[in-house]
Design an enzyme around this catalytic site. Structure first.
Site, PDB file in Angstrom:
ATOM      1  N   GLU A 177       3.868  -0.144  -3.523  1.00  0.00           N
ATOM      2  CA  GLU A 177       4.770  -0.873  -2.844  1.00  0.00           C
ATOM      3  C   GLU A 177       5.491  -2.289  -3.716  1.00  0.00           C
ATOM      4  O   GLU A 177       5.909  -2.975  -3.066  1.00  0.00           O
ATOM      5  CB  GLU A 177       4.426  -1.299  -1.451  1.00  0.00           C
ATOM      6  CG  GLU A 177       4.041   0.006  -0.500  1.00  0.00           C
ATOM      7  CD  GLU A 177       3.751  -0.464   1.143  1.00  0.00           C
ATOM      8  OE1 GLU A 177       4.132   0.467   1.846  1.00  0.00           O
ATOM      9  OE2 GLU A 177       3.128  -1.506   1.142  1.00  0.00           O
ATOM     10  N   GLU A 246       3.323   7.602   2.604  1.00  0.00           N
ATOM     11  CA  GLU A 246       2.839   7.144   4.076  1.00  0.00           C
ATOM     12  C   GLU A 246       3.813   7.235   5.063  1.00  0.00           C
ATOM     13  O   GLU A 246       4.681   6.647   5.208  1.00  0.00           O
ATOM     14  CB  GLU A 246       2.760   5.422   3.611  1.00  0.00           C
ATOM     15  CG  GLU A 246       1.545   4.912   2.833  1.00  0.00           C
ATOM     16  CD  GLU A 246       1.301   3.419   2.731  1.00  0.00           C
ATOM     17  OE1 GLU A 246       1.778   2.977   3.724  1.00  0.00           O
ATOM     18  OE2 GLU A 246       0.454   2.959   1.864  1.00  0.00           O
TER      19      GLU A 246
END
Length: 818
Positions: A177, A246
């Site tokens: 991320e 995710e």
């Protein structure tokens, strides 16, 4: 169709069982076959090795192909070059358990994890290396990152666990991320992400590397999406498949917060929409959330429970209907695998957010009918037939004719969990306690520490995160006629301590903790100072270190100052700044150093006059392990804040005294419309966390020991052990479906309610409607289900008769007792 582009050929010398993992623009390809892959995150340190086989087996039974996990650097290298892979940190054992169950693995090495884990998975010693800056072009950081990443890869290679060696791991991840936070790093951030890609490639793992939330991921990294919805995500390269690393099945919980829930219908909708729009890899974050044992919870203020409203709950139970409804979706998607990964794609826009997507091969077609309208059902006419697609749902037709699945139509049981008293105890609600105080004399009266500085220092620098606790101590001398001395004196502290306790001359003058996400506050309390020597002792307590954001490693922790003594008289206010005083520091508390939490601790405990609501106090009690194999929890209602151990095993921080606000909760949650973390909350006005998981592997067959360290003051007399299990199961299913009821390996004992027609209400409060079955539903289900661990019911007029419900669709509502 994009031609097959093998990025990595994974045959290694001497490996006759190697799996070739590659990819093209449509899918991950395994041994030449494009795959629909459904994966779930399970973090091995958030459960125990004894739980892993059951969790992974249930994942497979739930229709998953793969298990995904992070690797937590600070857990494995808590001290520089000293490693720990024991117990629940046994990464290799976890990966082999995945292999034994016949599933694939996705290894997210990072080594930055986020994951609401303490410090995002980074060890604090890393921060304390001179010149260190995390996650940028910084030689000190890159050297350490490469060292740890290489070590993990070498360990996994040694055990032949990459698919290229015949192992289960089909994908590996570097970084995590970073694209969300890289802006402030500027050009150094761009250079760093290229270095990450190059470094990963040199490790030669023989499977593709992924980078999530990294739109500029260098080739051959595969950029992937994280979020509640990823159907609009587009990879940055035409040869990269559309992958979702995710899919957030719920959300995490913070002290002082409420219980977040994401509806089953919405999770299913997000998955079906993703596959409708060309996705082929979906990973649930989390599939099993688990528990933040010990000091692993991040934040600040992440709770010990990391349940995440996942398909498998914190204890490993099936979270129904989420588990079962998604299993049915997985089965349908797998049945369409070849069409989804090889078929030509066409779409029809029906307007008002309704659409059809058709996948076609020479062998046939499969269809998705999507309706993104939050309020209105969509009536779709397709190939001469009419279909109704409920608002905010997707209908899947594997043959483009017959509806096999709709995300909003749940045909899976709802399981109502209950907690049962500990039947192994004669009086399970009353434990016999002994106690002892935390010895703080050296700190409160002498101000004696281990190191000194003439300044206030960040807690991370001094403690190296070896403890939640750090003492800041100084001595102040006043002359008899010092102008600051008087009757109206206060101690003022500008603090970034998560929790602060202040003492003056051995007297506790107060405590304060951060609230509402504001971790910088001013503590000011009345204090009595005297002429001569005065000792100020401040205890700073962390509750999980920052785990997310640009430069998050530099977020201040502890007491940053300034600290002042304020004297007030009728004429003036005098401020004495103590920030540059000589400060003495001590990491930890004596009780922790002396390991009072150990069962064999030789320290003296008293069973006389056990105090209540006393801060800085140790409590100990013995108990018997609950019978059976149901998960065990300990109810800590009545306590303040502290840490709990069972037989020396740290089960995490507790804080039941932290009550959530009384507003913002939903009696009933509408699944329609985009989900966000503040939607569908429960637990208003209640302790953020009352029950704490005690894994069965922590328990002995005979007597067991519970030790509590209570920081703020509480009442241990209410503490008790319980088991959690399915208490009842419900269903509310339209006819022409089959519903399976299961009490999770326990027999169904009774049918509490059953009605076929138009029953009203919800699980636990069903009522008969205006039309009802001809044949007695309770009698039928009693005969078919009672005494059995599971039963399947064909919801049909043939079984129950055909009540006249005025043309409305008939439903069967059931509540069965386990």
């Amino acid at each position: 169709m994009v031609s097959l582009r093998f990025i990595l050929c994974c045959l290694l010398v001497g490996s006759s069982y190697a799996t070739i993992v590659s990819h093209d623009g449509r899918a991950i390809t395994i041994d030449g076959h494009r795959r629909v892959l459904l994966s779930g995150s399970i973090h091995y340190p958030r459960s125990t090795p004894e739980m892993w086989p059951d969790l992974i087996k249930k994942s497979k039974e739930g229709g998953l192909d793969a298990i995904e996990t992070y690797v937590f650097w600070n857990a494995h290298e808590p001290t520089r070059r000293q490693y720990d892979f024991s117990g629940k940190l046994d990464l290799i054992r976890f990966l082999k358990t995945i292999k034994d169950e016949g599933l694939y693995g996705v290894l997210r090495i990072g080594p930055y994890a986020c994951a609401e884990w303490n410090y995002g998975g980074f060890p604090v010693w890393l921060h304390n290396i001179p010149g260190m800056v995390f996650r940028t072009t910084n030689k000190a950081f890159m050297d350490e990152m490469q060292n740890f990443t290489t070590m993990i890869v070498d360990m996994v290679k040694k055990e032949k666990l990459f698919a290229s060696q015949g192992g289960p791991i089909i994908l590996a991840q570097i970084e995590n991320e970073y694209g969300n936070v890289m802006g402030p790093y500027g050009e150094a951030g761009k250079t760093y992400i290229k270095w990450c890609a190059n470094m990963a490639q040199t490790l030669d793992v023989g499977v593709p590397w992924i980078m999530c939330q990294q739109n500029d991921a260098p080739q051959p990294m595969l950029n992937t999406c994280n979020g509640f919805y990823c159907d609009n995500f587009k990879p940055n390269n035409p040869n990269t498949p559309k992958m979702w690393t995710e899919n957030w099945t719920g959300w995490f919980k913070q002290w002082g917060g409420k219980n977040p829930h994401r509806t089953t219908e919405d999770v299913a909708y997000s998955v079906a929409k993703f596959f409708q729009r060309g996705g082929t890899f979906n990973n649930y974050y989390m599939y099993h959330g688990g528990t933040n044992f010990d000091r692993t919870a991040g934040g600040p203020y992440i709770t010990t429970s990391y349940d995440y409203d996942a398909p498998l709950d914190e204890y490993g139970n099936l979270n129904q209907p989420k588990y079962g409804h998604l299993k049915k979706l997985h089965d349908v998607l797998h049945s369409m695998e070849k069409t989804l990964t090889y078929g030509n794609i066409s779409t029809i826009d029906f307007g008002k957010s309704a659409s059809a997507t058709i996948y076609t091969t020479g062998e046939g077609s499969s269809c998705f009918f999507g309706n993104g309208n939050e309020n209105s059902d969509a009536k779709i006419s397709f190939q001469g037939k009419s279909y109704v697609v409920p608002a905010w749902s997707v209908t899947i037709l594997p043959d483009c004719k017959t509806e096999a699945y709709n995300t909003a139509k749940i045909t899976t049981q709802i399981s109502m969990m209950v907690k049962k008293p500990n039947e192994a105890e004669d009086d399970p609600s009353t434990l016999k306690w002994s106690w002892r105080p935390e010895n703080m004399d050296d700190f409160l009266l002498k101000g004696k520490g281990e190191s000194t500085k003439t300044q206030l220092v960040d807690q991370k620098v001094v403690s190296n995160d070896q403890s939640d606790y750090l003492w800041y101590m100084t001595t102040v001398k006043f002359r008899k006629r010092d102008l600051v001395l008087g009757k109206n004196m206060t101690l003022r502290i500008n603090s970034t301590a998560h929790v602060l306790h202040a003492f003056v001359n051995g007297k506790h003058i107060g405590n304060q903790h951060a609230e509402n996400g504001k971790f910088h506050y001013v503590f000011e309390k009345d204090a009595k100072f005297k002429s001569g020597r005065n000792v100020i002792s401040l205890l700073s307590i962390t509750v999980g270190l920052q785990n997310y954001g640009s430069f998050f490693e530099s977020v201040p922790t502890g007491i940053t100052g300034p600290i002042s003594i304020i004297g007030r008289n009728s004429d003036e206010t005098i401020v004495k700044d103590l920030s540059a005083h000589k400060w003495s520091y001590k990491t930890g508390l004596n009780g922790f150093e002396n390991q009072l939490f150990r069962t064999e601790s030789p320290s003296k405990w008293s069973a006389e006059s056990v105090p209540l609501n006393r801060s800085m106090t140790w409590y100990k009690a013995t108990f018997k392990a609950p019978f059976g194999n149901d998960p065990v929890v300990v109810d800590l209602l009545g306590l303040g804040k502290g840490t709990a151990w069972v037989n020396g095993n740290n089960i995490g921080r507790y804080w039941p005294a932290f009550i959530s606000s009384g507003d913002g909760c939903s009696v009933k949650c509408n699944y329609r419309g985009a989900y966000h973390a503040e939607k569908c909350l429960t637990g208003c006005g209640e302790p953020t966390q009352r029950w704490y998981h005690v894994p069965r592997s922590f328990l002995n067959a005979g007597d067991n020991t519970l030790v509590l360290f209570e920081e703020m003051g509480g009442n241990p007399s209410l503490v008790n052990f319980q088991t959690t299990r399915v208490g009842s199961v419900c269903a509310n299913v339209y006819e022409k479906n089959v519903i399976e009821l299961s009490c999770d390996r326990k027999p169904i004992s009774a049918i509490k309610f059953a009605s076929f027609g138009n029953p009203n209400g919800n699980c636990g409060s069903f009522e008969k409607g205006t039309c009802e079955e001809i044949n007695n539903a309770v009698d039928i289900l009693t005969q078919e289900c009672v005494g059995k661990e599971k039963c399947s019911i064909d919801v049909s007029t043939e079984k129950f008769g055909a009540p006249d419900c005025g043309g409305a669709a008939r439903r069967l509502a059931i509540e069965a007792i386990c």
